[in-house]
Motif scaffolding. Structure first.
Motif, PDB file in Angstrom:
ATOM      1  N   GLY A 121      -0.940   0.909  -1.031  1.00  0.00           N
ATOM      2  CA  GLY A 121      -0.071   0.449  -1.996  1.00  0.00           C
ATOM      3  C   GLY A 121       1.340  -0.527  -1.350  1.00  0.00           C
ATOM      4  O   GLY A 121       1.662  -1.323  -2.033  1.00  0.00           O
ATOM      5  N   ASP A 122       1.840   0.131  -0.298  1.00  0.00           N
ATOM      6  CA  ASP A 122       3.252  -0.382   0.098  1.00  0.00           C
ATOM      7  C   ASP A 122       3.119  -1.329   1.307  1.00  0.00           C
ATOM      8  O   ASP A 122       3.677  -2.403   1.256  1.00  0.00           O
ATOM      9  CB  ASP A 122       4.206   0.641   0.610  1.00  0.00           C
ATOM     10  CG  ASP A 122       4.494   1.581  -0.630  1.00  0.00           C
ATOM     11  OD1 ASP A 122       4.742   1.038  -1.570  1.00  0.00           O
ATOM     12  OD2 ASP A 122       4.166   2.682  -0.484  1.00  0.00           O
ATOM     13  N   GLU A 166      -0.615  -3.895   0.075  1.00  0.00           N
ATOM     14  CA  GLU A 166      -0.172  -4.278  -1.233  1.00  0.00           C
ATOM     15  C   GLU A 166      -1.531  -5.045  -1.930  1.00  0.00           C
ATOM     16  O   GLU A 166      -1.339  -6.285  -2.295  1.00  0.00           O
ATOM     17  CB  GLU A 166       0.828  -5.275  -1.289  1.00  0.00           C
ATOM     18  CG  GLU A 166       2.283  -4.563  -0.833  1.00  0.00           C
ATOM     19  CD  GLU A 166       3.445  -5.622  -0.828  1.00  0.00           C
ATOM     20  OE1 GLU A 166       3.173  -6.803  -0.398  1.00  0.00           O
ATOM     21  OE2 GLU A 166       4.367  -5.347  -1.172  1.00  0.00           O
ATOM     22  N   ARG A 167      -2.619  -4.150  -1.577  1.00  0.00           N
ATOM     23  CA  ARG A 167      -3.722  -4.923  -2.334  1.00  0.00           C
ATOM     24  C   ARG A 167      -4.420  -4.066  -3.260  1.00  0.00           C
ATOM     25  O   ARG A 167      -4.572  -2.838  -3.027  1.00  0.00           O
ATOM     26  CB  ARG A 167      -4.773  -5.256  -0.996  1.00  0.00           C
ATOM     27  CG  ARG A 167      -6.191  -5.709  -1.380  1.00  0.00           C
ATOM     28  CD  ARG A 167      -6.936  -6.154  -0.321  1.00  0.00           C
ATOM     29  NE  ARG A 167      -8.232  -6.548  -0.495  1.00  0.00           N
ATOM     30  CZ  ARG A 167      -9.286  -7.340   0.261  1.00  0.00           C
ATOM     31  NH1 ARG A 167      -8.703  -7.713   1.301  1.00  0.00           N
ATOM     32  NH2 ARG A 167     -10.248  -7.618  -0.317  1.00  0.00           N
ATOM     33  N   SER A 168      -4.874  -4.449  -4.337  1.00  0.00           N
ATOM     34  CA  SER A 168      -5.305  -3.465  -5.453  1.00  0.00           C
ATOM     35  C   SER A 168      -6.720  -3.007  -5.172  1.00  0.00           C
ATOM     36  O   SER A 168      -7.581  -3.704  -4.390  1.00  0.00           O
ATOM     37  CB  SER A 168      -5.759  -4.440  -6.652  1.00  0.00           C
ATOM     38  OG  SER A 168      -6.345  -3.557  -7.602  1.00  0.00           O
ATOM     39  N   GLU A 215       7.901   1.329 -10.306  1.00  0.00           N
ATOM     40  CA  GLU A 215       7.672   0.251  -9.395  1.00  0.00           C
ATOM     41  C   GLU A 215       8.927   0.270  -8.427  1.00  0.00           C
ATOM     42  O   GLU A 215       9.974  -0.356  -8.984  1.00  0.00           O
ATOM     43  CB  GLU A 215       7.409  -1.204  -9.716  1.00  0.00           C
ATOM     44  CG  GLU A 215       5.939  -1.020 -10.296  1.00  0.00           C
ATOM     45  CD  GLU A 215       4.553  -0.788  -9.333  1.00  0.00           C
ATOM     46  OE1 GLU A 215       4.978  -1.404  -8.086  1.00  0.00           O
ATOM     47  OE2 GLU A 215       3.947  -0.297  -9.562  1.00  0.00           O
ATOM     48  N   THR A 240      10.426  -1.061  -4.665  1.00  0.00           N
ATOM     49  CA  THR A 240      10.589  -2.136  -3.221  1.00  0.00           C
ATOM     50  C   THR A 240      11.252  -1.049  -2.178  1.00  0.00           C
ATOM     51  O   THR A 240      12.130  -0.882  -2.274  1.00  0.00           O
ATOM     52  CB  THR A 240      11.064  -3.402  -3.260  1.00  0.00           C
ATOM     53  OG1 THR A 240      10.539  -4.242  -4.401  1.00  0.00           O
ATOM     54  CG2 THR A 240      10.916  -4.207  -2.026  1.00  0.00           C
TER      55      THR A 240
END
Length: 453
Positions: free
Chosen positions: A263-264, A267-269, A404, A406
């Motif tokens: 996820g971090d 960053e790809r579903s 969400e 960052t």
């Protein structure tokens, strides 16, 4: 269950018994994988628990297991039942494990992160306690249902293959279920689905081993402390356990880091699911290959090679922040190739150590051996997420409550190193102990001959 084979005739187990025994790894794989993968993100990103405290919550129940596992082994050693000392515990503790597991992720909205964390801690402790009384008797069974050095390897091949499939199934579908439903309800539904999977594995192992030989079962004399002391003096078992614990710690770090890396960093579903398929897919295909290699060159040498492959894949994964995702997936697949061997060989070597001890002393301490072994494995897998949580905290990872956020660059670096370099170093370090292991096929065969005589 049936009686042991005649003296001098080590039995070849029916395929149904091998598969039945191996199906217990469905419960082992689900419980060993899903909390390590999902619980830390659940605490930090859904309940808003700080990374360090989340690491404590993940670690404490497993630390309790370390204390409880040798006791579970002692209890199963002394259980008297027509079905043998181990099998009744599969169904008793296994179903309790399934129920407690579903409740771990079912925390209601209590309006307080402290109370919600307490809920998770309570039911995780209950699940860990039930797991001890399932897993320890389960791991003890191979030393008693066959006296064959090679048959144990074949038995472990089925177990590891099913374990690998379960890890892929549970590890790949748990994030998908969570994400499909969303929020806390996603975690709740995921917990129930995984609990059902655990119950299916428990029932299959209990039913599938009903015709397995019981073997000669006579609990060792003396107190638990005395038996633990004797087991601790078994040098080959001790170095094998140390190797396995360090590698369990490495695996625990990688498991805890999957969701964060996906996820971090990537960053790809769907990256978490892809990582799991890459990790376990090779193991499904190569587990029999590792077993065959071990038959030709010996279990210890095979274990060393598998460890080096795992470490190489972990090192390659350190490029996650700069390399294309395909490189990370390939590195994870290489880790999976090594991981398969790192499960087959120690699981086949453990019954050998217990058998040699039984031949030397005339007493059966298989339950105590496996209790200590499971305690060590549990400690390693528990320390993995806890250590990874410390790495997150050092990197300045920001917890949230479903929002969400960052993450700072330092947190992304911490995630990457915790997933790659740290596990690689731990795996390579473990080989210092593995090189001290001395049991070989001839020595184990001599011990088995003494037992049959």
């Amino acid at each position: 269950m049936t009686s042991a084979p005649p003296a001098g005739e080590p039995a070849t187990l029916p395929r149904g018994v091998r598969i039945g025994y191996g199906s217990g790894s469905v419960a082992t794989g689900a419980f060993g994988t899903v909390p390590g993968l999902m619980l830390l993100p659940y605490l930090t990103d859904e309940l808003g628990i700080a990374a360090l405290w989340a690491g404590v919550i993940v670690f404490v129940p497993k630390a309790w297991d370390v204390v409880l596992n040798p006791i579970a082994g002692r209890v199963s050693d002394r259980t008297v039942d027509p079905a043998g000392p181990r099998r009744p515990w599969l169904i008793r503790a296994g179903l309790m494990l399934a129920g407690a597991f579903a409740l771990i992720f079912a925390a209601p909205d209590l309006g307080s992160s402290v109370l919600e964390a307490g809920w998770v801690l309570l039911f995780f402790v209950l699940a860990a306690s039930a797991y001890a009384f399932f897993q320890v008797p389960y791991v003890a069974m191979p030393a008693e249902i066959t006296t064959s050095y090679d048959e144990r390897t074949r038995l472990m091949t089925w177990r590891v293959a099913i374990l690998a499939f379960t890890i892929m199934l549970a590890g790949a579908t748990a994030p998908l279920i969570r994400d499909a439903v969303g929020g806390r309800d996603g975690y709740r539904v995921m917990g129930v689905v995984m609990a059902v999977l655990i119950a299916v594995g428990v029932a299959s192992a209990w039913w599938g081993t009903r015709r397995a030989p019981i073997g000669a079962v006579a609990a060792g004399a003396g107190s638990l402390r005395e038996q633990l002391r004797v087991v601790g003096q078994a040098r080959d078992f001790r170095v094998l356990l140390t190797t396995f614990v360090l590698q369990a710690l490495a695996t625990g770090c990688m498991l805890a880091g999957v969701d964060y890396l996906a996820g971090d960093v990537l960053e790809r579903s769907g990256a978490a699911t892809i990582l799991f398929v890459c990790f376990v897919g090779p193991a499904l295909l190569l587990t029999p290959v590792w077993a065959s290699l071990g038959t030709r060159i010996g279990k210890q040498r095979g274990y060393v090679i598998a460890s080096l492959v795992l470490a190489a894949g972990a090192v390659l994964a350190s490029a996650a922040r700069v390399a294309p995702p395909a490189v990370v997936f390939a590195a994870t697949a290489l880790v999976g190739v090594g991981y398969a061997g790192c499960q087959v060989f120690p699981m086949a070597m453990l019954p050998d150590a217990a058998a040699v001890d039984s031949a030397r002393t005339g007493e059966n301490r298989a339950g105590v051996y496996t209790g200590v072994w499971t305690a060590g494995e549990t400690l390693g897998l528990a320390l993995g997420p806890a250590v990874f949580a410390v790495v997150l905290a050092l990197g300045g990872y920001l917890s949230s409550e479903g929002r969400e956020i960052t993450q700072p660059d330092s947190a992304l670096t911490a995630i990457t190193l915790g997933f790659s370099v740290l596990p690689a170093v731990l795996t390579l370090l473990s080989l210092w102990w593995l090189r001290q292991y001395t049991l070989d096929a001839a020595e184990v065969a001599a011990a088995e001959g003494a037992v049959r005589a």
